[in-house]
Enzyme design. Sequence first.
Site, PDB file in Angstrom:
ATOM      1  N   ASN A 104       3.532 -35.613  -3.915  1.00 48.65           N
ATOM      2  CA  ASN A 104       4.199 -34.335  -4.180  1.00 48.65           C
ATOM      3  C   ASN A 104       5.177 -33.979  -3.071  1.00 48.65           C
ATOM      4  OD1 ASN A 104       2.560 -34.340  -6.345  1.00 48.65           O
ATOM      5  ND2 ASN A 104       1.154 -32.768  -5.621  1.00 48.65           N
ATOM      6  N   VAL A 105       6.199 -33.237  -3.466  1.00 45.38           N
ATOM      7  CA  VAL A 105       7.243 -32.862  -2.510  1.00 45.38           C
ATOM      8  C   VAL A 105       7.216 -31.354  -2.258  1.00 45.38           C
ATOM      9  CG1 VAL A 105       8.748 -34.799  -3.141  1.00 45.38           C
ATOM     10  CG2 VAL A 105       8.955 -32.654  -4.400  1.00 45.38           C
ATOM     11  N   HIS A 121       6.782 -39.359  -1.062  1.00 42.14           N
ATOM     12  CA  HIS A 121       8.058 -39.144  -1.759  1.00 42.14           C
ATOM     13  C   HIS A 121       8.917 -38.065  -1.097  1.00 42.14           C
ATOM     14  CE1 HIS A 121       6.213 -40.986  -5.708  1.00 42.14           C
ATOM     15  NE2 HIS A 121       6.453 -41.880  -4.774  1.00 42.14           N
ATOM     16  N   THR A 190      -2.782 -37.610 -10.737  1.00 44.05           N
ATOM     17  CA  THR A 190      -1.612 -38.495 -10.858  1.00 44.05           C
ATOM     18  C   THR A 190      -1.774 -39.408 -12.078  1.00 44.05           C
ATOM     19  OG1 THR A 190      -0.305 -40.281  -9.841  1.00 44.05           O
ATOM     20  CG2 THR A 190      -2.590 -40.080  -9.102  1.00 44.05           C
ATOM     21  N   SER A 191      -0.644 -39.662 -12.753  1.00 44.50           N
ATOM     22  CA  SER A 191      -0.675 -40.548 -13.913  1.00 44.50           C
ATOM     23  C   SER A 191      -0.791 -42.012 -13.486  1.00 44.50           C
ATOM     24  CB  SER A 191       0.600 -40.357 -14.751  1.00 44.50           C
ATOM     25  OG  SER A 191       1.730 -40.657 -13.957  1.00 44.50           O
ATOM     26  N   ASN A 215      -8.961 -36.033 -13.120  1.00 40.48           N
ATOM     27  CA  ASN A 215      -7.806 -35.851 -14.012  1.00 40.48           C
ATOM     28  C   ASN A 215      -8.363 -35.505 -15.400  1.00 40.48           C
ATOM     29  OD1 ASN A 215      -5.485 -36.299 -15.703  1.00 40.48           O
ATOM     30  ND2 ASN A 215      -4.639 -37.654 -14.135  1.00 40.48           N
TER      31      ASN A 215
HETATM   32  P1  OAD Z   1       2.769 -37.184 -13.536  1.00 39.47           P
HETATM   33  O1  OAD Z   1       3.434 -36.048 -14.189  1.00 39.47           O
HETATM   34  O2  OAD Z   1       3.210 -38.550 -13.894  1.00 39.47           O
HETATM   35  O3  OAD Z   1       1.199 -37.102 -13.801  1.00 39.47           O
HETATM   36  C1  OAD Z   1       0.491 -35.911 -13.623  1.00 39.47           C
HETATM   37  C2  OAD Z   1      -0.966 -36.162 -13.924  1.00 39.47           C
HETATM   38  O4  OAD Z   1      -1.676 -34.970 -13.615  1.00 39.47           O
HETATM   39  C3  OAD Z   1      -1.255 -36.483 -15.390  1.00 39.47           C
HETATM   40  O5  OAD Z   1      -2.042 -37.671 -15.465  1.00 39.47           O
HETATM   41  C4  OAD Z   1      -2.046 -35.274 -15.890  1.00 39.47           C
HETATM   42  O6  OAD Z   1      -3.057 -35.628 -16.810  1.00 39.47           O
HETATM   43  C5  OAD Z   1      -2.652 -34.758 -14.610  1.00 39.47           C
HETATM   44  N1  OAD Z   1      -2.957 -33.317 -14.586  1.00 39.47           N
HETATM   45  C6  OAD Z   1      -2.337 -32.309 -15.234  1.00 39.47           C
HETATM   46  N2  OAD Z   1      -2.885 -31.126 -14.916  1.00 39.47           N
HETATM   47  C7  OAD Z   1      -3.881 -31.394 -14.031  1.00 39.47           C
HETATM   48  C8  OAD Z   1      -4.816 -30.594 -13.312  1.00 39.47           C
HETATM   49  N3  OAD Z   1      -4.825 -29.266 -13.412  1.00 39.47           N
HETATM   50  N4  OAD Z   1      -5.697 -31.213 -12.492  1.00 39.47           N
HETATM   51  C9  OAD Z   1      -5.685 -32.564 -12.356  1.00 39.47           C
HETATM   52  N5  OAD Z   1      -4.833 -33.367 -12.998  1.00 39.47           N
HETATM   53  C10 OAD Z   1      -3.934 -32.797 -13.823  1.00 39.47           C
HETATM   54  O7  OAD Z   1       2.874 -36.916 -11.961  1.00 39.47           O
HETATM   55  P2  OAD Z   1       2.709 -37.975 -10.775  1.00 39.47           P
HETATM   56  O8  OAD Z   1       1.671 -38.979 -11.091  1.00 39.47           O
HETATM   57  O9  OAD Z   1       2.564 -37.186  -9.524  1.00 39.47           O
HETATM   58  O10 OAD Z   1       8.371 -39.190  -8.250  1.00 39.47           O
HETATM   59  O11 OAD Z   1       4.124 -38.658 -10.801  1.00 39.47           O
HETATM   60  C11 OAD Z   1       4.427 -39.606  -9.817  1.00 39.47           C
HETATM   61  C12 OAD Z   1       5.882 -39.519  -9.467  1.00 39.47           C
HETATM   62  O12 OAD Z   1       6.674 -39.580 -10.643  1.00 39.47           O
HETATM   63  C13 OAD Z   1       6.300 -38.212  -8.826  1.00 39.47           C
HETATM   64  O13 OAD Z   1       6.024 -38.161  -7.433  1.00 39.47           O
HETATM   65  C14 OAD Z   1       7.780 -38.195  -9.086  1.00 39.47           C
HETATM   66  C15 OAD Z   1       7.780 -38.635 -10.532  1.00 39.47           C
HETATM   67  O14 OAD Z   1       8.926 -39.246 -10.988  1.00 39.47           O
HETATM   68  C16 OAD Z   1       9.578 -38.999  -7.731  1.00 39.47           C
HETATM   69  O15 OAD Z   1      10.249 -38.004  -7.962  1.00 39.47           O
HETATM   70  C17 OAD Z   1      10.023 -40.127  -6.856  1.00 39.47           C
END
Ligand code: OAD
Length: 250
Positions: A104-105, A121, A190-191, A215
């Site tokens: 996260n940023v 990131h 995280t996804s 998650n």
């Molecule tokens: P994603 O949007 O890909 O995934 C978010 C995850 O959080 C999903 O698997 C949801 O099921 C889960 N989620 C949603 N609400 C939640 C909650 N209240 N508690 C726990 N989990 C929950 O986000 P990231 O995996 O962070 O990169 O994405 C990775 C990177 O992709 C980011 O850092 C960004 C993006 O493109 C850059 O900008 C370089």
Amino acid sequence: MDIDKNIDTVVDYLLNTDNVSVLTGAGISAESGISTFRDPDGLWSKFNPQELASIDGFMSNPELVWSWYQYRVNIVNNSIPNPGHYALAEFQNLIKNFSLITQNVDGLHQRAGSKNVVELHGSIVRNKCFDCNKIHTSKIVEHNKISNCIYCNGKIRPDVVWFGEILPRHEIELAQIYAENSKVYFSVGTSAEVYPAADLPLIAKRNGAKLIEINPNDTQLTSFVDVKINLNSGIALPLILEKYKEKKGI
Ligand code: OAD
């Protein structure tokens, strides 16, 4: 699935080690009102990452990219950490070797009190020069238009990692060392779709760590984990913390 039993298992893991790492993603900030990326209403369902989060996007329309990031900075500035962020900050004071690595940023971990957060990131609240990479304090950066670097006159951009860019070397190396040496590794919110971050939990698992995913949805990591907790992190992490403190008699 028995959530209580899974939480007890996680707490038992934690009681048996001093060596814990946590990787977080956008989901941990969802309960603070900050959009994730890949959920059905996530940022990438409304905005085009190639246009807004890439070097090519910035070169072809810097003002558009800058204004999109300032829109997100504004949301972050109007958000506050949630119980998930606070639980992780408290764990850092209770477990000897506790590392927090985030994709996260938004800086919410730090605002909740976490120290030495490894920001894979970058940070949306920090800016740097597109040309010479020097970090610029907020004082010289204007929010409603792009500012220029006081050293080389290059354009100021957010200090985040865009698609096609490599991660900051020190941060990814540190994250890999933590993954190799942890006995318990959490993947939270995280996804697990963006590399190299998505590899870290698997590196930990290969090196013998117990792997836990928090998650509400399944991801491509789910089939590898020892324990899956299907709850929002703002609920799950405080539950784990309370149970841990209870069992430790704190
Ligand atoms: P994603 O949007 O890909 O995934 C978010 C995850 O959080 C999903 O698997 C949801 O099921 C889960 N989620 C949603 N609400 C939640 C909650 N209240 N508690 C726990 N989990 C929950 O986000 P990231 O995996 O962070 O990169 O994405 C990775 C990177 O992709 C980011 O850092 C960004 C993006 O493109 C850059 O900008 C370089």
